[in-house]
Scaffold this active site. Structure first.
Site, mmCIF file in Angstrom:
data_model
loop_
_atom_site.group_PDB
_atom_site.id
_atom_site.type_symbol
_atom_site.label_atom_id
_atom_site.label_comp_id
_atom_site.label_asym_id
_atom_site.label_seq_id
_atom_site.Cartn_x
_atom_site.Cartn_y
_atom_site.Cartn_z
ATOM 1 N N HIS A 140 0.872 -1.174 0.000
ATOM 2 C CA HIS A 140 0.000 0.000 0.000
ATOM 3 C C HIS A 140 0.910 1.225 0.000
ATOM 4 O O HIS A 140 2.073 1.137 0.395
ATOM 5 C CB HIS A 140 -0.865 -0.030 1.266
ATOM 6 C CG HIS A 140 -1.983 0.952 1.261
ATOM 7 N ND1 HIS A 140 -1.808 2.274 1.606
ATOM 8 C CD2 HIS A 140 -3.294 0.810 0.949
ATOM 9 C CE1 HIS A 140 -2.967 2.901 1.517
ATOM 10 N NE2 HIS A 140 -3.894 2.040 1.118
ATOM 11 N N TYR A 141 0.398 2.355 -0.419
ATOM 12 C CA TYR A 141 1.239 3.557 -0.439
ATOM 13 C C TYR A 141 1.530 4.085 0.956
ATOM 14 O O TYR A 141 2.442 4.879 1.146
ATOM 15 C CB TYR A 141 0.620 4.658 -1.309
ATOM 16 C CG TYR A 141 -0.691 5.206 -0.796
ATOM 17 C CD1 TYR A 141 -0.727 6.225 0.158
ATOM 18 C CD2 TYR A 141 -1.902 4.695 -1.268
ATOM 19 C CE1 TYR A 141 -1.933 6.717 0.627
ATOM 20 C CE2 TYR A 141 -3.112 5.183 -0.805
ATOM 21 C CZ TYR A 141 -3.120 6.191 0.144
ATOM 22 O OH TYR A 141 -4.313 6.676 0.610
#
Length: 182
Positions: free
Chosen positions: A128-129
């Site tokens: 995920h970012y």
């Protein structure tokens, strides 16, 4: 061995230095935990082969630290390229965590993310970012609750797997002594 979007991916790498433009990845470890920080799985630690010219370019701190731990010898003996290391880590992650669901977890992991973006972009894209960076809590505890900060026992071995387990333990410490969960 089922994928779970609530699993957390813990990463640590050792590099030849701090600059992705000139330094390289030499060791990678991954640990999967559940949301309560219980270990679910560990990937085999990978020493990533680098040419002698890359190892020779390390500064004295890195040569000393990675020499004492035996990592330089393991890197020289390794036949695993960066591309193969990336493929192995992705295969491991595919067993445990769906793509782009887990933040990258660890200590000062922005540094790891910079190297992954440069040398292992498919691996970096699996995360995920967002980041779950234990060093944020460390810096806050140091300033707001020094007694909690001083209660962390870190060995600082600079070995990827040992460093992950220390980071998980450190987050447990902050969860139990710094964060109010009730």
């Amino acid at each position: 061995m089922a994928q779970d979007p609530n699993h957390l991916i813990w990463l640590d790498m050792e590099m030849t230095g701090l600059e992705p433009d000139r330094d390289r990845i030499i060791e990678i470890a991954l640990v999967i935990t559940d949301s309560q920080l219980n270990t679910i799985a560990e990937a085999p630690v990978i020493a990533v082969h680098q040419p002698e010219s890359v190892l020779d370019a390390m500064d004295d701190w890195n040569k000393n630290t990675h020499g004492k731990s035996g990592l330089i010898d393991r890197v020289r003996a390794s036949t695993v390229s960066e591309a193969e290391a990336e493929a192995r880590m992705l295969a491991f992650l595919q067993e445990w965590v769906p793509a782009r669901t887990s933040p990258m977890c660890g200590n000062s992991i922005c540094q790891d993310r910079r190297f992954l973006a440069r040398y292992m972009p498919a691996f970096e894209a699996w995360f995920h970012y967002r980041n779950l960076d234990v060093s944020t809590l460390k810096e806050l505890a140091k300033r707001w609750r020094p007694e909690v900060y001083k209660g962390v026992d870190k060995k600082g071995k600079h070995e990827a797997l040992a460093d992950i387990h220390e980071s998980i333990g450190e987050l447990r410490h902050y969860r139990d002594n710094f964060l109010r969960l009730a």
